[in-house]
Design an enzyme around this catalytic site. Structure first.
Site, mmCIF file in Angstrom:
data_model
loop_
_atom_site.group_PDB
_atom_site.id
_atom_site.type_symbol
_atom_site.label_atom_id
_atom_site.label_comp_id
_atom_site.label_asym_id
_atom_site.label_seq_id
_atom_site.Cartn_x
_atom_site.Cartn_y
_atom_site.Cartn_z
ATOM 1 N N CYS A 169 -13.903 -0.255 2.632
ATOM 2 C CA CYS A 169 -13.363 -1.511 3.132
ATOM 3 C C CYS A 169 -14.362 -2.365 3.900
ATOM 4 O O CYS A 169 -14.103 -3.542 4.132
ATOM 5 C CB CYS A 169 -12.152 -1.234 4.011
ATOM 6 S SG CYS A 169 -10.722 -0.610 3.088
ATOM 7 N N PHE A 220 -2.509 -0.718 -1.109
ATOM 8 C CA PHE A 220 -3.738 -1.212 -1.728
ATOM 9 C C PHE A 220 -3.481 -2.016 -2.993
ATOM 10 O O PHE A 220 -2.524 -1.777 -3.730
ATOM 11 C CB PHE A 220 -4.681 -0.046 -2.036
ATOM 12 C CG PHE A 220 -5.367 0.491 -0.815
ATOM 13 C CD1 PHE A 220 -6.595 -0.009 -0.419
ATOM 14 C CD2 PHE A 220 -4.769 1.462 -0.041
ATOM 15 C CE1 PHE A 220 -7.220 0.457 0.723
ATOM 16 C CE2 PHE A 220 -5.379 1.942 1.107
ATOM 17 C CZ PHE A 220 -6.616 1.444 1.490
ATOM 18 N N HIS A 309 -10.913 -7.794 8.759
ATOM 19 C CA HIS A 309 -10.436 -7.115 7.548
ATOM 20 C C HIS A 309 -9.080 -6.467 7.832
ATOM 21 O O HIS A 309 -8.975 -5.628 8.730
ATOM 22 C CB HIS A 309 -11.436 -6.036 7.108
ATOM 23 C CG HIS A 309 -10.875 -5.129 6.053
ATOM 24 N ND1 HIS A 309 -10.859 -5.478 4.717
ATOM 25 C CD2 HIS A 309 -10.310 -3.907 6.123
ATOM 26 C CE1 HIS A 309 -10.298 -4.494 4.025
ATOM 27 N NE2 HIS A 309 -9.959 -3.533 4.856
ATOM 28 N N ASN A 342 -4.319 -4.578 0.858
ATOM 29 C CA ASN A 342 -5.712 -4.275 1.196
ATOM 30 C C ASN A 342 -6.493 -4.163 -0.109
ATOM 31 O O ASN A 342 -6.285 -3.231 -0.888
ATOM 32 C CB ASN A 342 -5.770 -2.957 1.987
ATOM 33 C CG ASN A 342 -7.180 -2.561 2.391
ATOM 34 O OD1 ASN A 342 -8.171 -3.032 1.826
ATOM 35 N ND2 ASN A 342 -7.292 -1.670 3.351
#
Length: 395
Positions: A169, A220, A309, A342
């Site tokens: 990430c 995700f 993030h 994500n």
């Protein structure tokens, strides 16, 4: 705040870029055509696995889907992919070859699409790209994805290429850091940064010994992003959107297994400790203070913008709580999480693009609430590694 599409801005920025500093000259985004709506996803997912009659499992996944705050995601994993590759859902099956083959094709396709959008916004000849930085945690091959991206885009044969693999990430932030250094140390250069990731290499049916399987299923998504980065924008031909300044990369000792991934014959087995948000909360203040020392004097945390993030809502909540940020500071990060989930290395670039669009919207509406000029970019990845950079919003 509403969602922002990836249309090309026609406005010019209002602030001048500083000589010799790396700036963002264009941004592109791309996602697969297969959209996953979070509402009802748990039942659909478990029905596909023929596990929908396990009420405890369904209730847990439904709870996770709600807690992630994600509304939509995009994925390369279609019914056709699963039907043609049934071993993907067989525990322990040797499927790494199939996973890597499909994933390599998809990261290239999406990476090229995102790069083409950035190039279209930039509106200069593709031959003017001097460097390519490619980031992915979704493929392993020789030659690497950088070559296929360059060839598909028609970059010149002498373009200087660099790959950053398996950074998870924080890969997008690391790519920005490397592209910044290349742009500032090679006068006249124009660096194409492309990130591309998907979940196929780690996709599998949930297992009782791997609680993270359900988190991955709920959180995700897949996608790609691209930036063109260069110093000293050409007036009238290039528009600088963000300007990059000092950066810090660090790791938190003793946390190397908090985010863990192992490649084996059945793909990548990911593990994610429940302690991750708490570890970040316990360490973010020291990191933020170090970055704050690189800001112009007199700015506190709520005077600046925050491009963080969105690894998950618990991570954003931990940062917000520890640093006592006002809720609007993480609006763009939370909106990207809601719209895409994500998406690994790509996510920080999506956040920056949302911030750009939000700043332009404010300016068009002649808002009395000015955009903060200075801010931080933050991302967290395996290690635990923390990437941070001081940035300047030129809108």
């Amino acid at each position: 705040m509403g969602s922002f599409g990836d249309s090309i801005p026609v406005e010019r920025t209002s602030k001048q870029a500083r000589p010799g500093k790396a700036t963002v000259l264009a941004i592109g985004r791309a996602v697969p055509s297969n959209v996953v709506h979070q509402e009802g996803m748990a039942e659909r997912y478990l029905r596909e696995l023929n596990r929908h009659e396990e009420p405890g499992l369904l209730a847990k996944l439904e709870r996770l889907c709600t807690n992630t705050t994600v509304k939509t995601r995009y994925t390369v994993i279609t019914e056709e992919v699963v039907r043609n590759n049934p071993g993907l859902l067989v525990e322990g099956a040797t499927t790494v070859r199939e996973r890597l083959k499909i994933s390599a094709e998809e990261v290239t396709k999406l990476g090229v699409e995102a790069a083409k959008k950035a190039l279209a916004e930039w509106n200069r000849p593709v031959e003017d790209i001097t460097h390519l930085v490619y980031v992915s945690s979704s493929e392993v091959r020789l030659p690497g994805g950088d070559l296929f991206i360059a060839a598909n885009l028609g970059l010149r044969k002498t373009v200087s290429r660099l790959m950053l693999y398996m950074l998870g990430c924080c890969g997008g932030a690391a790519g920005i850091r490397v592209a910044r250094d290349l742009a500032e140390n090679n006068p006249g250069s124009r660096v194409l940064l492309t990130t591309s990731d998907n979940c196929l290499i780690g996709y599998r049916a949930p297992h009782p010994d791997r609680p993270y399987d359900l988190v991955g299923a709920a959180l995700f998504g897949d996608g790609a992003a691209s930036m063109i980065i260069g110093a000293d924008p050409i007036p009238g031909k290039e528009t600088p959107w963000f300007e990059f300044h000092q950066y810090i990369q660090t790791f938190i000792p003793g946390t190397e297994h908090t985010i863990d991934g192992t490649l084996n014959e059945s793909g990548i087995i990911f593990t994610l400790s429940r302690e991750l948000p708490k570890v970040i909360e316990n360490n973010i203040e020291e990191f933020a203070k170090a970055l704050q020392g690189k800001l112009p004097k007199g700015l506190n945390y709520n005077d600046i913008f925050w491009a963080v993030h969105p690894g998950g809502p618990a991570i954003l909540n931990a940062v917000e709580r520890k640093l006592e940020l006002t809720p609007e500071k993480l609006v763009c990060s939370r909106q990207v999480l809601s719209d895409y989930g994500n998406i690994n290395s790509n996510t920080i670039i999506y956040v920056l693009d949302y911030m750009r669009q939000a700043s332009l919207k404010k300016r068009r509406e002649q808002s009395t609430d000015p955009n903060p000029e200075w801010g931080f970019m933050l991302a967290f990845g395996p290690g635990i590694t923390v990437e941070g950079m001081v940035a300047r919003n030129l809108v």
